[in-house]
Design a protein around this motif. Structure first.
Motif, PDB file in Angstrom:
ATOM      1  N   GLU A   1     -15.970 127.283   7.151  1.00  0.00           N
ATOM      2  CA  GLU A   1     -17.040 127.815   7.995  1.00  0.00           C
ATOM      3  C   GLU A   1     -16.391 128.887   8.851  1.00  0.00           C
ATOM      4  O   GLU A   1     -15.463 128.604   9.619  1.00  0.00           O
ATOM      5  N   MET A   2     -16.842 130.126   8.722  1.00  0.00           N
ATOM      6  CA  MET A   2     -16.239 131.207   9.480  1.00  0.00           C
ATOM      7  C   MET A   2     -17.286 131.792  10.407  1.00  0.00           C
ATOM      8  O   MET A   2     -18.384 132.131   9.971  1.00  0.00           O
ATOM      9  N   GLN A   3     -16.958 131.914  11.683  1.00  0.00           N
ATOM     10  CA  GLN A   3     -17.963 132.405  12.607  1.00  0.00           C
ATOM     11  C   GLN A   3     -17.404 133.351  13.649  1.00  0.00           C
ATOM     12  O   GLN A   3     -16.219 133.354  13.967  1.00  0.00           O
ATOM     13  N   LYS A   4     -18.294 134.192  14.149  1.00  0.00           N
ATOM     14  CA  LYS A   4     -18.054 135.063  15.283  1.00  0.00           C
ATOM     15  C   LYS A   4     -19.228 134.815  16.217  1.00  0.00           C
ATOM     16  O   LYS A   4     -20.373 134.947  15.817  1.00  0.00           O
TER      17      LYS A   4
ATOM     18  N   ARG B   1     -21.359 123.660  19.565  1.00  0.00           N
ATOM     19  CA  ARG B   1     -21.962 124.346  18.422  1.00  0.00           C
ATOM     20  C   ARG B   1     -21.022 124.350  17.221  1.00  0.00           C
ATOM     21  O   ARG B   1     -21.467 124.188  16.077  1.00  0.00           O
ATOM     22  N   SER B   2     -19.735 124.556  17.471  1.00  0.00           N
ATOM     23  CA  SER B   2     -18.776 124.564  16.370  1.00  0.00           C
ATOM     24  C   SER B   2     -18.773 123.234  15.637  1.00  0.00           C
ATOM     25  O   SER B   2     -18.761 123.184  14.407  1.00  0.00           O
ATOM     26  N   LEU B   3     -18.793 122.154  16.402  1.00  0.00           N
ATOM     27  CA  LEU B   3     -18.843 120.827  15.787  1.00  0.00           C
ATOM     28  C   LEU B   3     -20.158 120.636  15.040  1.00  0.00           C
ATOM     29  O   LEU B   3     -20.185 120.117  13.917  1.00  0.00           O
ATOM     30  N   PHE B   4     -21.248 121.088  15.641  1.00  0.00           N
ATOM     31  CA  PHE B   4     -22.565 120.963  15.019  1.00  0.00           C
ATOM     32  C   PHE B   4     -22.620 121.736  13.703  1.00  0.00           C
ATOM     33  O   PHE B   4     -23.136 121.242  12.696  1.00  0.00           O
ATOM     34  N   TYR B   5     -22.071 122.961  13.694  1.00  0.00           N
ATOM     35  CA  TYR B   5     -22.107 123.777  12.483  1.00  0.00           C
ATOM     36  C   TYR B   5     -21.372 123.114  11.319  1.00  0.00           C
ATOM     37  O   TYR B   5     -21.749 123.277  10.162  1.00  0.00           O
ATOM     38  N   THR B   6     -20.303 122.376  11.621  1.00  0.00           N
ATOM     39  CA  THR B   6     -19.557 121.748  10.531  1.00  0.00           C
ATOM     40  C   THR B   6     -20.339 120.621   9.872  1.00  0.00           C
ATOM     41  O   THR B   6     -19.992 120.202   8.764  1.00  0.00           O
ATOM     42  N   THR B   7     -21.387 120.144  10.532  1.00  0.00           N
ATOM     43  CA  THR B   7     -22.181 119.079   9.904  1.00  0.00           C
ATOM     44  C   THR B   7     -22.966 119.596   8.707  1.00  0.00           C
ATOM     45  O   THR B   7     -23.310 118.821   7.819  1.00  0.00           O
ATOM     46  N   PHE B   8     -23.250 120.905   8.663  1.00  0.00           N
ATOM     47  CA  PHE B   8     -24.023 121.458   7.552  1.00  0.00           C
ATOM     48  C   PHE B   8     -23.264 121.350   6.237  1.00  0.00           C
ATOM     49  O   PHE B   8     -23.779 120.752   5.274  1.00  0.00           O
ATOM     50  N   PRO B   9     -22.048 121.915   6.125  1.00  0.00           N
ATOM     51  CA  PRO B   9     -21.339 121.787   4.849  1.00  0.00           C
ATOM     52  C   PRO B   9     -20.918 120.360   4.537  1.00  0.00           C
ATOM     53  O   PRO B   9     -20.673 120.033   3.376  1.00  0.00           O
ATOM     54  N   ILE B  10     -20.855 119.495   5.545  1.00  0.00           N
ATOM     55  CA  ILE B  10     -20.533 118.088   5.284  1.00  0.00           C
ATOM     56  C   ILE B  10     -21.744 117.386   4.657  1.00  0.00           C
ATOM     57  O   ILE B  10     -21.644 116.751   3.608  1.00  0.00           O
ATOM     58  N   ARG B  11     -22.915 117.538   5.295  1.00  0.00           N
ATOM     59  CA  ARG B  11     -24.118 116.855   4.782  1.00  0.00           C
ATOM     60  C   ARG B  11     -24.530 117.381   3.423  1.00  0.00           C
ATOM     61  O   ARG B  11     -25.054 116.635   2.587  1.00  0.00           O
ATOM     62  N   GLU B  12     -24.325 118.679   3.190  1.00  0.00           N
ATOM     63  CA  GLU B  12     -24.768 119.279   1.935  1.00  0.00           C
ATOM     64  C   GLU B  12     -23.954 118.804   0.733  1.00  0.00           C
ATOM     65  O   GLU B  12     -24.318 119.087  -0.405  1.00  0.00           O
ATOM     66  N   GLN B  13     -22.875 118.088   0.982  1.00  0.00           N
ATOM     67  CA  GLN B  13     -22.086 117.551  -0.128  1.00  0.00           C
ATOM     68  C   GLN B  13     -22.682 116.260  -0.694  1.00  0.00           C
ATOM     69  O   GLN B  13     -22.250 115.792  -1.751  1.00  0.00           O
ATOM     70  N   ALA B  14     -23.663 115.715   0.009  1.00  0.00           N
ATOM     71  CA  ALA B  14     -24.288 114.477  -0.467  1.00  0.00           C
ATOM     72  C   ALA B  14     -24.953 114.707  -1.818  1.00  0.00           C
ATOM     73  O   ALA B  14     -25.637 115.717  -2.021  1.00  0.00           O
ATOM     74  N   LYS B  15     -24.746 113.807  -2.744  1.00  0.00           N
ATOM     75  CA  LYS B  15     -25.345 113.920  -4.072  1.00  0.00           C
ATOM     76  C   LYS B  15     -26.632 113.106  -4.106  1.00  0.00           C
ATOM     77  O   LYS B  15     -26.621 111.897  -3.942  1.00  0.00           O
ATOM     78  N   ARG B  16     -27.728 113.808  -4.291  1.00  0.00           N
ATOM     79  CA  ARG B  16     -29.042 113.154  -4.288  1.00  0.00           C
ATOM     80  C   ARG B  16     -29.425 112.702  -5.703  1.00  0.00           C
ATOM     81  O   ARG B  16     -29.122 113.378  -6.674  1.00  0.00           O
ATOM     82  N   GLY B  17     -30.091 111.584  -5.752  1.00  0.00           N
ATOM     83  CA  GLY B  17     -30.609 111.109  -7.027  1.00  0.00           C
ATOM     84  C   GLY B  17     -29.573 110.443  -7.915  1.00  0.00           C
ATOM     85  O   GLY B  17     -29.833 110.188  -9.086  1.00  0.00           O
ATOM     86  N   GLU B  18     -28.378 110.184  -7.398  1.00  0.00           N
ATOM     87  CA  GLU B  18     -27.358 109.512  -8.185  1.00  0.00           C
ATOM     88  C   GLU B  18     -26.424 108.763  -7.247  1.00  0.00           C
ATOM     89  O   GLU B  18     -26.383 109.010  -6.044  1.00  0.00           O
ATOM     90  N   ALA B  19     -25.704 107.829  -7.789  1.00  0.00           N
ATOM     91  CA  ALA B  19     -24.744 107.079  -6.986  1.00  0.00           C
ATOM     92  C   ALA B  19     -23.659 108.030  -6.488  1.00  0.00           C
ATOM     93  O   ALA B  19     -23.178 108.882  -7.232  1.00  0.00           O
ATOM     94  N   TRP B  20     -23.280 107.858  -5.238  1.00  0.00           N
ATOM     95  CA  TRP B  20     -22.277 108.744  -4.638  1.00  0.00           C
ATOM     96  C   TRP B  20     -21.315 107.890  -3.822  1.00  0.00           C
ATOM     97  O   TRP B  20     -21.733 107.011  -3.068  1.00  0.00           O
ATOM     98  N   ASP B  21     -20.026 108.144  -3.991  1.00  0.00           N
ATOM     99  CA  ASP B  21     -19.019 107.321  -3.312  1.00  0.00           C
ATOM    100  C   ASP B  21     -18.623 107.863  -1.936  1.00  0.00           C
ATOM    101  O   ASP B  21     -17.701 107.352  -1.304  1.00  0.00           O
ATOM    102  N   PHE B  22     -19.307 108.912  -1.453  1.00  0.00           N
ATOM    103  CA  PHE B  22     -19.079 109.499  -0.125  1.00  0.00           C
ATOM    104  C   PHE B  22     -17.760 110.270  -0.009  1.00  0.00           C
ATOM    105  O   PHE B  22     -17.340 110.608   1.088  1.00  0.00           O
ATOM    106  N   ARG B  23     -17.156 110.555  -1.131  1.00  0.00           N
ATOM    107  CA  ARG B  23     -15.948 111.370  -1.071  1.00  0.00           C
ATOM    108  C   ARG B  23     -16.322 112.804  -0.711  1.00  0.00           C
ATOM    109  O   ARG B  23     -17.191 113.406  -1.328  1.00  0.00           O
ATOM    110  N   LEU B  24     -15.627 113.370   0.287  1.00  0.00           N
ATOM    111  CA  LEU B  24     -15.931 114.712   0.780  1.00  0.00           C
ATOM    112  C   LEU B  24     -14.802 115.681   0.463  1.00  0.00           C
ATOM    113  O   LEU B  24     -13.634 115.292   0.391  1.00  0.00           O
TER     114      LEU B  24
END
Length: 279
Positions: free
Chosen positions: A77-80, A89-112
């Protein structure tokens, strides 16, 4: 008129680091900040401005999906930004690429995959001078200072704290920071920056090479940047003035308690008779 763009403007920042044709510039810069095992081989951009969630907040934030030279994937995440509650805000922004790694519709082991937040700041977020650091590298550690989680890192660069001159540049990273901090004040390429990667960066940053629409976009971005800077400077000046006035009031109160004459209090503090009598 400057010969080169201001890289702190949204347009200038994206011109250097957010275009497909300039990925080599971004890779070279980021590899100065990333550890050996996460040196970037290839990367792709994710357009945050097309994301409906908090799009207005994330115009100056890039999600950069990277492949390391060892094959591992990770996200930068690169910001100015010039914002209040910057750390939050910096901490909040990192939640986006973390949450978007979730695999929907299939089993997911939470590996990031790992996430890095890298921020290039033309303001100081450290208020206490003795604690200010040009580069602050942050990771999640336990009470003994040992890394607890090695997949979330923050790199905060406070540009105003970089004061090296051309003859003091020792590393490639130093050269990048010197380039970014002084770009819009250069008339020619300094001898120390006459390397292919920087020569390309200077070429991309040259205002005379812009198309008419690009120049118009840059001028709008520059005006927006200047307006924001003026608001910030005014707020800082106002806070400083309030602090000085409060100090004068405290001095006047003490002098009144000590029975000092009014004219002496006015002379020492610069306060009016009405202000002193109202204390």
């Amino acid at each position: 008129m400057s010969k080169y763009i201001n890289p702190y403007t949204d347009f200038g920042f994206k011109k250097l680091f957010g275009e497909e044709g300039n990925k080599d510039l971004l890779i070279d810069f980021l590899n100065q900040l990333l550890p050996t095992h996460h040196q970037i081989e290839t990367l792709t951009f994710r357009n945050n401005e097309n994301s409906s969630e908090f799009a207005f907040e994330r115009k100056a934030v890039f999600d950069i999906h990277c492949h390391a030279q060892n094959g591992e994937r990770f996200i930068v995440e690169m910001q100015k930004a010039k914002v209040n509650y910057f750390k939050d805000r910096s901490l909040f922004y990192t939640t986006f690429p973390i949450r978007e790694q979730a695999k929907r519709g299939e089993a997911w082991d939470f590996r990031l995959t790992p996430v890095y937040m890298i921020a290039i700041l033309d303001f100081l977020y450290d208020e206490e001078a003795e604690k200010q650091k040009f580069l602050r590298s942050v990771a999640l550690k336990d009470q003994d200072g040992e890394i607890f989680y090695d997949k979330l890192h923050f790199k905060f660069i406070q540009m105003p704290l970089f004061n090296k001159g051309e003859n003091e540049l020792k590393t490639h990273f130093d050269k990048w920071i010197y380039f970014l901090k002084n770009l819009d004040s250069f008339n020619d390429i300094p001898l120390i920056l006459k390397e292919p990667i920087f020569e390309k960066a200077f070429h991309e940053a040259e205002i005379a090479a812009m198309t008419a629409p690009q120049f118009e976009q840059y001028q709008e971005s520059l005006m927006s940047y200047i307006e924001i800077r003026e608001v910030i400077n005014t707020a800082i000046q106002s806070a400083e003035n309030d602090g000085r006035k409060k100090e004068k009031y405290n001095i006047a109160k003490e002098m009144k308690k000590d029975g000092e004459p009014l004219d002496k209090i006015m002379r020492y503090t610069g306060l009016s008779e009405k202000e002193i009598n109202g204390l």
